[in-house]
Design a protein around this motif. Structure first.
Motif, short mmCIF file in Angstrom:
data_model
loop_
_atom_site.label_atom_id
_atom_site.label_comp_id
_atom_site.label_asym_id
_atom_site.label_seq_id
_atom_site.Cartn_x
_atom_site.Cartn_y
_atom_site.Cartn_z
N LYS A 180 0.83 -1.21 0.00
CA LYS A 180 0.00 0.00 0.00
C LYS A 180 0.86 1.26 0.00
O LYS A 180 1.74 1.43 0.82
CB LYS A 180 -0.93 -0.01 1.21
N THR A 185 1.01 5.70 -0.57
CA THR A 185 0.25 6.91 -0.30
C THR A 185 -0.45 7.42 -1.56
O THR A 185 0.02 7.21 -2.67
CB THR A 185 1.15 8.02 0.29
N HIS A 186 -1.57 8.09 -1.33
CA HIS A 186 -2.27 8.79 -2.41
C HIS A 186 -2.29 10.29 -2.13
O HIS A 186 -3.03 11.04 -2.76
CB HIS A 186 -3.70 8.26 -2.56
N GLU A 187 -1.47 10.71 -1.17
CA GLU A 187 -1.40 12.13 -0.82
C GLU A 187 -0.85 12.93 -1.99
O GLU A 187 -0.04 12.43 -2.78
CB GLU A 187 -0.48 12.33 0.39
N SER A 188 -1.28 14.19 -2.08
CA SER A 188 -0.75 15.05 -3.13
C SER A 188 0.70 15.40 -2.82
O SER A 188 1.17 15.22 -1.70
CB SER A 188 -1.61 16.30 -3.27
N ASP A 200 3.30 9.96 -9.52
CA ASP A 200 2.95 8.54 -9.39
C ASP A 200 4.21 7.70 -9.15
O ASP A 200 4.23 6.81 -8.31
CB ASP A 200 2.22 8.05 -10.64
N ARG A 248 5.58 7.82 -5.39
CA ARG A 248 4.71 7.56 -4.24
C ARG A 248 5.35 6.56 -3.27
O ARG A 248 5.67 5.45 -3.65
CB ARG A 248 3.36 7.03 -4.70
N THR A 296 2.93 3.53 2.61
CA THR A 296 2.39 4.00 3.88
C THR A 296 2.94 3.10 4.99
O THR A 296 3.52 2.04 4.73
CB THR A 296 0.86 3.92 3.89
N ARG A 339 7.47 2.79 -4.81
CA ARG A 339 6.65 1.86 -4.03
C ARG A 339 6.98 0.39 -4.33
O ARG A 339 6.94 -0.44 -3.43
CB ARG A 339 5.17 2.15 -4.23
#
Length: 158
Positions: free
Chosen positions: A11, A13-16, A20, A23, A26, A57
């Motif tokens: 998993k 992050t999808h934070e701004s 891509d 990323r 988390t 990631r």
């Protein structure tokens, strides 16, 4: 016999503020990857080589696995990053001939698609999933649609 361990990155992050490609995982993703790597260690499922997308990631996920399994650092294959199922099939067919058990750390939807293509198994592949496919074949070049059998499947949600 060839064995391919498909791993979807843990998993992220999808934070701004991140592209891509950049990323990070988390905390939940890090813990999930550590758990999955430990499960593999306990089951004796230890690939000889890891190949991974260069995205942060996937590379981080691969590092967690190789550290836990006490393996050499993963090999980066740039084409895994934005690969579709046909590109992943080509990458698999070109894996090193002298390795019989390789782990590939990649992204969805390609990981889920190649799992189905190679084994016929219809499985969801949430972040952190591991899926072992075994092939009664001698070379990576011989691998084709429906030539493998899913023999192990696990993810942090199970």
């Amino acid at each position: 016999m060839k064995k391919l361990l498909l791993i979807r990155h843990a998993k992220a992050t999808h934070e701004s503020g991140y592209t891509d490609f950049e990323r990070p995982l988390t905390e939940k993703g890090i813990k999930g990857a550590e758990t999955m790597a430990q499960h593999l260690l306990e089951q004796g499922i230890i690939p000889q080589l890891f190949v991974t997308s260069p995205a942060l990631r996937t590379h981080t996920t691969a590092n967690i696995f190789t550290d836990t399994l006490k393996l050499a650092p993963s090999t980066i294959i740039k084409a895994i990053y934005d690969a579709g199922e046909p590109t992943l099939m080509r990458i698999i067919n070109e894996l090193p001939a002298d390795q019989d058990f390789i782990a590939l750390v990649g992204h969805n939807p390609a990981v889920e698609q190649i799992l189905y293509t190679l084994s016929g198994a219809i499985k969801e592949v949430p972040p952190g999933t591991v899926a072992l496919i075994e092939f009664n074949l001698d070379t990576w070049e011989e691998i084709y649609e429906d030539s493998g059998k899913l023999t192990y499947y696990d993810n942090p949600k199970i």
